[in-house]
Design a protein around this motif. Sequence first.
Motif, PDB file in Angstrom:
ATOM      1  N   ARG A 174      19.729  -2.886 -44.654  1.00 47.61           N
ATOM      2  CA  ARG A 174      18.415  -3.132 -45.225  1.00 47.61           C
ATOM      3  C   ARG A 174      17.321  -2.220 -44.678  1.00 47.61           C
ATOM      4  O   ARG A 174      16.289  -2.039 -45.325  1.00 47.61           O
ATOM      5  N   SER A 175      17.526  -1.669 -43.513  1.00 48.90           N
ATOM      6  CA  SER A 175      16.555  -0.753 -42.909  1.00 48.90           C
ATOM      7  C   SER A 175      17.226  -0.050 -41.745  1.00 48.90           C
ATOM      8  O   SER A 175      18.279  -0.487 -41.253  1.00 48.90           O
ATOM      9  N   ILE A 176      16.625   1.042 -41.279  1.00 50.22           N
ATOM     10  CA  ILE A 176      17.170   1.766 -40.130  1.00 50.22           C
ATOM     11  C   ILE A 176      17.244   0.853 -38.915  1.00 50.22           C
ATOM     12  O   ILE A 176      18.254   0.802 -38.206  1.00 50.22           O
ATOM     13  N   GLU A 177      16.169   0.108 -38.674  1.00 47.92           N
ATOM     14  CA  GLU A 177      16.127  -0.763 -37.499  1.00 47.92           C
ATOM     15  C   GLU A 177      17.169  -1.871 -37.599  1.00 47.92           C
ATOM     16  O   GLU A 177      17.828  -2.212 -36.608  1.00 47.92           O
ATOM     17  N   GLN A 178      17.329  -2.456 -38.787  1.00 41.38           N
ATOM     18  CA  GLN A 178      18.310  -3.529 -38.965  1.00 41.38           C
ATOM     19  C   GLN A 178      19.734  -3.001 -38.776  1.00 41.38           C
ATOM     20  O   GLN A 178      20.584  -3.669 -38.165  1.00 41.38           O
ATOM     21  N   ILE A 179      20.017  -1.805 -39.279  1.00 43.25           N
ATOM     22  CA  ILE A 179      21.345  -1.212 -39.126  1.00 43.25           C
ATOM     23  C   ILE A 179      21.636  -0.955 -37.649  1.00 43.25           C
ATOM     24  O   ILE A 179      22.738  -1.231 -37.156  1.00 43.25           O
ATOM     25  N   LYS A 180      20.662  -0.444 -36.931  1.00 45.03           N
ATOM     26  CA  LYS A 180      20.847  -0.196 -35.492  1.00 45.03           C
ATOM     27  C   LYS A 180      21.126  -1.497 -34.759  1.00 45.03           C
ATOM     28  O   LYS A 180      22.049  -1.570 -33.926  1.00 45.03           O
ATOM     29  N   ARG A 181      20.324  -2.522 -35.033  1.00 44.94           N
ATOM     30  CA  ARG A 181      20.503  -3.813 -34.358  1.00 44.94           C
ATOM     31  C   ARG A 181      21.885  -4.396 -34.661  1.00 44.94           C
ATOM     32  O   ARG A 181      22.584  -4.880 -33.761  1.00 44.94           O
ATOM     33  N   LYS A 182      22.289  -4.314 -35.930  1.00 43.17           N
ATOM     34  CA  LYS A 182      23.585  -4.850 -36.340  1.00 43.17           C
ATOM     35  C   LYS A 182      24.724  -4.088 -35.671  1.00 43.17           C
ATOM     36  O   LYS A 182      25.704  -4.688 -35.196  1.00 43.17           O
ATOM     37  N   LEU A 183      24.603  -2.767 -35.597  1.00 42.09           N
ATOM     38  CA  LEU A 183      25.644  -1.942 -34.999  1.00 42.09           C
ATOM     39  C   LEU A 183      25.775  -2.214 -33.499  1.00 42.09           C
ATOM     40  O   LEU A 183      26.880  -2.393 -32.982  1.00 42.09           O
ATOM     41  N   LEU A 184      24.655  -2.264 -32.792  1.00 42.39           N
ATOM     42  CA  LEU A 184      24.699  -2.505 -31.356  1.00 42.39           C
ATOM     43  C   LEU A 184      25.206  -3.916 -31.046  1.00 42.39           C
ATOM     44  O   LEU A 184      25.985  -4.118 -30.106  1.00 42.39           O
ATOM     45  N   ASN A 185      24.766  -4.898 -31.832  1.00 47.84           N
ATOM     46  CA  ASN A 185      25.260  -6.260 -31.639  1.00 47.84           C
ATOM     47  C   ASN A 185      26.754  -6.345 -31.884  1.00 47.84           C
ATOM     48  O   ASN A 185      27.498  -7.003 -31.134  1.00 47.84           O
ATOM     49  N   GLY A 186      27.217  -5.675 -32.942  1.00 49.02           N
ATOM     50  CA  GLY A 186      28.637  -5.704 -33.261  1.00 49.02           C
ATOM     51  C   GLY A 186      29.491  -5.072 -32.187  1.00 49.02           C
ATOM     52  O   GLY A 186      30.537  -5.605 -31.791  1.00 49.02           O
TER      53      GLY A 186
END
Length: 312
Positions: free
Chosen positions: A250-262
């Motif tokens: 949905r956004s650059i920030e959301q993708i980063k957060r999702k990737l790091l959390n994963g």
Amino acid sequence: MDFLNALNQRAKRTFDAVRSGPCWQVRSDVTIPALRYAALLMLVKDEADIIGLNLRHHYRLGFRRFFILDNNSSDGTAREIELFRKDAPQADIFYAQDYQQAYYQAAKMQALQQFVEIYLRHDANPPDWIFFVDADEFITCCHTGPKPEEDFSRMLADPEARLLMFHWAQAALVTSAPPYRLTEFGPTLAETECVVWPKMREEVTKVALRTGCGLTTGQGNHFVEQAEKVLDHTRLMMDAGFCIVHFPQRSIEQIKRKLLNGMNALQTSALPSEMGKHWREQYAQYQQEGTGALRSLLMRHLALCLVSDKDI
């Protein structure tokens, strides 16, 4: 499994026909009263931008029982859930903090399913169906044809039905015509300016299961582990005009957060290296390219939903 392949191909044909025809519409005005006694299960982490809309969407669809396991969110997800609780007084909401960061999604959802069935066993109306969604997944009627509520309700009431099979429809928060620009969620899904892929490029399923049949879901809740028990008892929800509208990026920030959390969840688990392959590959790319890798992921997703003249 030949029967699963056949269902997938039928879902693809049906979706593609509806998506390209005049009856296509993402709707937020359909209500299934029979969902009142079903249970909707979710495992969430840092989904403050979407969890409130998701809960309100499924409440409007007819769900009243929500069981939410929150995996150490730190972004306001808990506040959004509490706001939903205040806005939807008829909703029964079980909310618990999952302190384990490790990536054991299948085991956690199986445990939550068992808990739900035991917890509600002595209720005046024990749950007859268990549904599974992620925060970025919306069970949605996607056509303007007559009486979709009746078709959905008929499948719920079918005594031979043990499994309801939904299919992903990938969606992106972007305008549908150039100059393309990113958008935001509106008050409802129907009021959100977004695009849904022009055809089903990949058949990805999510399931709901009937209680009391000895069924459990596997990783991602994409299917059940007891395939032999649902061979002649699976109902395809595209036949009723319902898919799962999915907003994974949905956004650059959301993708980063999702990737790091994963990746953090994977690294704290003892799962084999082949598990979570996409997380590992994307994280490696991010380590090499930084924000550029995140931007590439978002642009690819936007293209997947926008481009209609060729496969991505």
